[in-house]
Scaffold this active site. Sequence first.
Site, PDB file in Angstrom:
ATOM      1  N   ASP A  87       0.819  -1.224   0.000  1.00 16.56           N
ATOM      2  CA  ASP A  87       0.000   0.000   0.000  1.00 16.56           C
ATOM      3  C   ASP A  87       0.841   1.256   0.000  1.00 16.56           C
ATOM      4  O   ASP A  87       0.366   2.336  -0.336  1.00 16.56           O
ATOM      5  CB  ASP A  87      -0.935   0.010   1.201  1.00 16.56           C
ATOM      6  CG  ASP A  87      -2.074  -0.942   0.953  1.00 16.56           C
ATOM      7  OD1 ASP A  87      -1.854  -2.154   1.045  1.00 16.56           O
ATOM      8  OD2 ASP A  87      -3.175  -0.460   0.621  1.00 16.56           O
TER       9      ASP A  87
ATOM     10  N   ASN B 214       1.933  -3.231   4.139  1.00 17.29           N
ATOM     11  CA  ASN B 214       1.016  -4.108   3.403  1.00 17.29           C
ATOM     12  C   ASN B 214       0.054  -4.743   4.404  1.00 17.29           C
ATOM     13  O   ASN B 214       0.154  -4.520   5.621  1.00 17.29           O
ATOM     14  CB  ASN B 214       1.779  -5.171   2.609  1.00 17.29           C
ATOM     15  CG  ASN B 214       0.882  -5.890   1.620  1.00 17.29           C
ATOM     16  OD1 ASN B 214       0.113  -5.256   0.903  1.00 17.29           O
ATOM     17  ND2 ASN B 214       0.924  -7.201   1.591  1.00 17.29           N
TER      18      ASN B 214
END
Length: 347
Positions: free
Chosen positions: A240, A250
Amino acid sequence: MIEEKKSFRTIFWRNGAVVMIDQRFLPREETYNEYRDVEGLAEAIESMVIRGAPAIGVAAAYGVALAAHNSTGDAQQTLDAAQEAGVRLSRTRPTAVNLFWAIERMRKVAQTQRGDVAEIKRRLLEEAERIHAEDLELCRSIGRHGAELVPDGATILTHCNAGALATAGWGTALGVIRSAVEAGKKVRVLADETRPFLQGARLTAWELQRDGFDVTVIPDSAAAHLLSRKEIDLVVVGTDRVAANGDVANKIGTYGVALAAKAAGVPFYVAAPWSTIDLETPTGAQIPIEERPAREVTHVGATRIVPEGVKVRNPAFDVTPNELVTALITDRGVIRPPYTENLRAKA
Ligand code: MRU
């Protein structure tokens, strides 16, 4: 332009509406929802109708275009509506930097617009469609670079869903796997179920089965065991947000997988488009970590599994320190340590 794969579509624009496959109900139901206003679209991002960093970015870009499209005012009112939409959409999810990146791209286009309402609407929709199309091309490029790291016959572990459902199509981590198979390699995928939202069990398993891949779901708690037994050749996950020093945010549980991979001597790769790399954030410690509703933990479907009144924490992401990351697989190539220098060099 690169063709989107055909078996399902994550998000698209149709006649003044944003259409998205509802990921909350997969694999049970395959339904497409239409969103005609910004608030509905923002709530869809919050409630995970659409999720995955690049897909959230695409949805937010269409949301800004939708606000302009719906405006019945003059040019300034249309630009104000687009600006307000950006503010609302930027409050939906804090961790995925692609969201802010996409809204910023839309803001820059809006900034260049003046008096013509039809032109403002056209330019904003065009930019959202460009962000969408580019994401697909970037994923294809990530896939090409990453496929070279996948040995023929490999068993690959992945966590969460970083596939076609999490992007405009193809995927980042799953894009690497798709491209390896397209290049003629035989691979087997192990998908962590990914508690509590079960992106692995529900979404990765669904999209890979749907497209004919060999996929096996494992409980999250089995990953370290299988790594230690050398039953896994490599790990590939999405992210992310990548900080300037290569720390990687993540889905919660990724850090544990990375630790276990390091202990087992198994390569741990992180796949991401450049829009996920955030050189403004120095290290993972500054990445905002979303806390999601307790209900995702207390319930499985409609059934409560945690006693009433018990406290719950639900951090949705964790940060994997850069020293556990073997390489970042980006659309600009494979980047290895030292990340601070090597990321700057590609920026
Ligand atoms: O909460 P989610 O489902 O949006 O989390 C998604 C992930 O953690 C993905 O691995 C990440 O966004 C990369 S998607 C290509």
